[in-house]
Enzyme design. Sequence first.
Site, short mmCIF file in Angstrom:
data_model
loop_
_atom_site.label_atom_id
_atom_site.label_comp_id
_atom_site.label_asym_id
_atom_site.label_seq_id
_atom_site.Cartn_x
_atom_site.Cartn_y
_atom_site.Cartn_z
N GLU A 1 0.83 -1.20 0.00
CA GLU A 1 0.00 0.00 0.00
C GLU A 1 0.87 1.26 0.00
O GLU A 1 1.93 1.29 0.63
CB GLU A 1 -0.85 0.04 1.27
CG GLU A 1 -1.72 -1.18 1.43
CD GLU A 1 -2.45 -1.20 2.77
OE1 GLU A 1 -3.27 -2.10 2.96
OE2 GLU A 1 -2.18 -0.33 3.61
N CYS B 1 5.15 -7.77 7.41
CA CYS B 1 6.13 -7.29 8.39
C CYS B 1 6.35 -8.37 9.43
O CYS B 1 5.41 -9.05 9.85
CB CYS B 1 5.63 -6.02 9.06
SG CYS B 1 6.83 -5.33 10.25
N CYS C 1 -1.45 -3.62 14.73
CA CYS C 1 -1.17 -3.32 13.32
C CYS C 1 -1.67 -4.43 12.42
O CYS C 1 -1.30 -5.60 12.59
CB CYS C 1 0.34 -3.12 13.14
SG CYS C 1 0.82 -2.96 11.43
N CYS D 1 -2.70 1.43 7.94
CA CYS D 1 -1.69 0.56 7.36
C CYS D 1 -2.14 -0.90 7.33
O CYS D 1 -2.50 -1.47 8.34
CB CYS D 1 -0.44 0.70 8.22
SG CYS D 1 0.82 -0.48 7.88
S1 SF4 Z 1 3.50 -1.16 13.18
FE1 SF4 Z 1 3.06 -2.81 11.70
S2 SF4 Z 1 4.38 -2.39 9.94
FE2 SF4 Z 1 5.18 -1.15 11.68
S3 SF4 Z 1 6.73 -2.47 12.64
FE3 SF4 Z 1 4.81 -2.90 13.74
S4 SF4 Z 1 3.94 -4.68 12.62
FE4 SF4 Z 1 5.51 -3.78 11.31
#
Ligand code: SF4
Length: 385
Positions: A91, A111, A118, A347
């Site tokens: 994205e 990730c 998240c 996100c």
């Molecule tokens: S917020 Fe989401 S993208 Fe950012 S480090 Fe944590 S898991 Fe990964």
Amino acid sequence: MTTNLLDYDLEGLVAFCEQLGEKRFRATQLFRWIHQKGASDFEQMTDLAKSLREKLKTSACIQGPKVVSRHESTDGTIKWLFDVGAGDVIETVFIPEADRGTLCISSQAGCAVGCRFCSTGHQGFSRNLTTGEIVSQLWFAEHFLREHLARKNRQDRVISNVVMMGMGEPLQNYAQLLPALKVMLDDHAYGLSRRRVTVSTSGVVPMMDRLGKDCPVALAVSLHAPNDALRDNLVPLNKKYPIEELLEACTRYQAAAPRDFITFEYCMLDGVNDQPEHARQLVSLMQTHAARGLSCKFNLIPFNPFPASGLKRSEMQQVAAFAKILMDAGIVTTIRKTRGDDIDAACGQLAGDVQDRTSVDRRMAAQRQGMLGGIKVVVLKGLSQ
Ligand code: SF4
């Protein structure tokens, strides 16, 4: 097999051109064509010798991202989903404001950090993006938006800021990130100042030190908790690099940073990390580190709920009370406005949906009708620029 020139910073492009027997200034010309003019066809590059254009046609390409869809919010936020192959989508989000235009870029497909709040973290890690895949998000958005605004007779600079806050932990993809940052800063490309390019990290301490030496852009740190017990739970990387180590790395970074403070991101989770006691712990923590030279600014972020998280957004009153405790202690604190709520701009939300076939089918049915809950959705399946 041709080389995608979006994979190179200027030095990389110089080396590539030298292999073709071309001088440095030719690489600079080529670099400007690609990034400043958005060219993707060597025939457009009329000030390059025809012989060079022929060599480039057989050995290189300028391959932008494959657009899956574009979603435009009523507040002007635009979110693209890009297909990066093997079922992975990433994205990119453009957030226009009165005095700036910010592009939020992804650094990984998925990730590995696995933060609880998240959506990307819940999807797990697929792979690192290449430099070209990181840069191409800016390349595509910049030239798309220029055209978009030109049609509206607007001349203003489109993207003034870049934040590496999309999918992924950028400092866990350092080798690919570094040349991409250099392209963003290069005067022959986008010419962004170091203050206007921000890397956001969950706290990969050794790579923060590397970034401070190699390319000290602005730094944002995802803190989200005032003590290790809570942060271990919300940001699992904390078990490896606990808060004390992280804040010491921030203080070291500050010596090279383009701004005189480090931004700390704090996602407000109802009943989890949003109590007055948490705010008071944060004040105490920051005062201790201020005495050692750390200057900070806090950005309180309303949580964007998604079902798998089991978490809730803090009430606005709670966020305001939390902010007041920080501000009364002299800590500069902002509360982030939510943007693009109507297009799931948080996100990982849309990418997660794309990987969830049931959800995709439902969305596609809605898109065929041209509307999704009152939101205009533009589907550009398989289109690449
Ligand atoms: S917020 Fe989401 S993208 Fe950012 S480090 Fe944590 S898991 Fe990964």
